[in-house]
Design a protein around this motif. Structure first.
Motif, PDB file in Angstrom:
ATOM      1  N   LEU A 107      14.642  21.511 -26.282  1.00 16.94           N
ATOM      2  CA  LEU A 107      15.182  21.007 -25.014  1.00 16.94           C
ATOM      3  C   LEU A 107      15.749  19.604 -25.159  1.00 16.94           C
ATOM      4  N   LEU A 108      14.958  18.698 -25.710  1.00 19.60           N
ATOM      5  CA  LEU A 108      15.386  17.307 -25.814  1.00 19.60           C
ATOM      6  C   LEU A 108      16.425  17.093 -26.903  1.00 19.60           C
ATOM      7  N   ARG A 135      19.452  28.279 -22.311  1.00 19.51           N
ATOM      8  CA  ARG A 135      18.814  28.943 -21.168  1.00 19.51           C
ATOM      9  C   ARG A 135      17.310  28.777 -21.307  1.00 19.51           C
ATOM     10  N   VAL A 136      16.651  28.779 -20.166  1.00 20.05           N
ATOM     11  CA  VAL A 136      15.193  28.713 -20.181  1.00 20.05           C
ATOM     12  C   VAL A 136      14.626  29.769 -19.242  1.00 20.05           C
ATOM     13  N   ALA A 137      13.402  30.147 -19.508  1.00 20.97           N
ATOM     14  CA  ALA A 137      12.680  31.080 -18.653  1.00 20.97           C
ATOM     15  C   ALA A 137      11.241  30.593 -18.553  1.00 20.97           C
ATOM     16  N   PHE A 138      10.755  30.503 -17.336  1.00 25.16           N
ATOM     17  CA  PHE A 138       9.379  30.116 -17.088  1.00 25.16           C
ATOM     18  C   PHE A 138       8.724  31.188 -16.235  1.00 25.16           C
ATOM     19  N   LEU A 181      18.597  22.126 -14.615  1.00 22.77           N
ATOM     20  CA  LEU A 181      19.001  23.522 -14.737  1.00 22.77           C
ATOM     21  C   LEU A 181      20.042  23.859 -13.687  1.00 22.77           C
ATOM     22  N   ARG A 182      20.936  24.774 -14.015  1.00 20.34           N
ATOM     23  CA  ARG A 182      21.904  25.287 -13.038  1.00 20.34           C
ATOM     24  C   ARG A 182      21.871  26.805 -13.094  1.00 20.34           C
ATOM     25  N   GLY A 189      17.251  29.886 -15.882  1.00 26.30           N
ATOM     26  CA  GLY A 189      18.357  28.988 -15.572  1.00 26.30           C
ATOM     27  C   GLY A 189      19.039  28.522 -16.838  1.00 26.30           C
ATOM     28  N   ARG A 190      20.247  28.023 -16.672  1.00 25.94           N
ATOM     29  CA  ARG A 190      21.006  27.461 -17.782  1.00 25.94           C
ATOM     30  C   ARG A 190      20.785  25.963 -17.826  1.00 25.94           C
TER      31      ARG A 190
END
Length: 72
Positions: free
Chosen positions: A12-13, A19-22, A52-53, A68-69
């Protein structure tokens, strides 16, 4: 990519995540030594946060999935 908190933070950093999913479940876990979804040194200012968008929420049984992207 799926990894622990340190790997997730690095991607992430480091600008390598697109994309992420939680997943959120109706359970509470925690504690000082609990595993973290995102580890690393962290972000100290809200203005530096990973934004995120195109965020979408979806129920999967009793669990909630956020996707989200990563913006910019």
């Amino acid at each position: 990519m799926e990894g622990g908190g340190e790997v997730n933070a690095s991607f992430l950093l480091g600008g390598l995540s697109h994309r992420v999913a939680f997943f959120y479940a109706p359970k509470i876990l925690g504690g000082r030594d609990a595993r973290k979804g995102v580890g690393g040194d962290g972000i100290s200012r809200l203005s530096q946060s990973v934004r995120l968008r195109g965020v979408e929420w979806r129920w999967l049984g009793p669990d909630l999935l956020l996707t989200g992207r990563v913006a910019g």
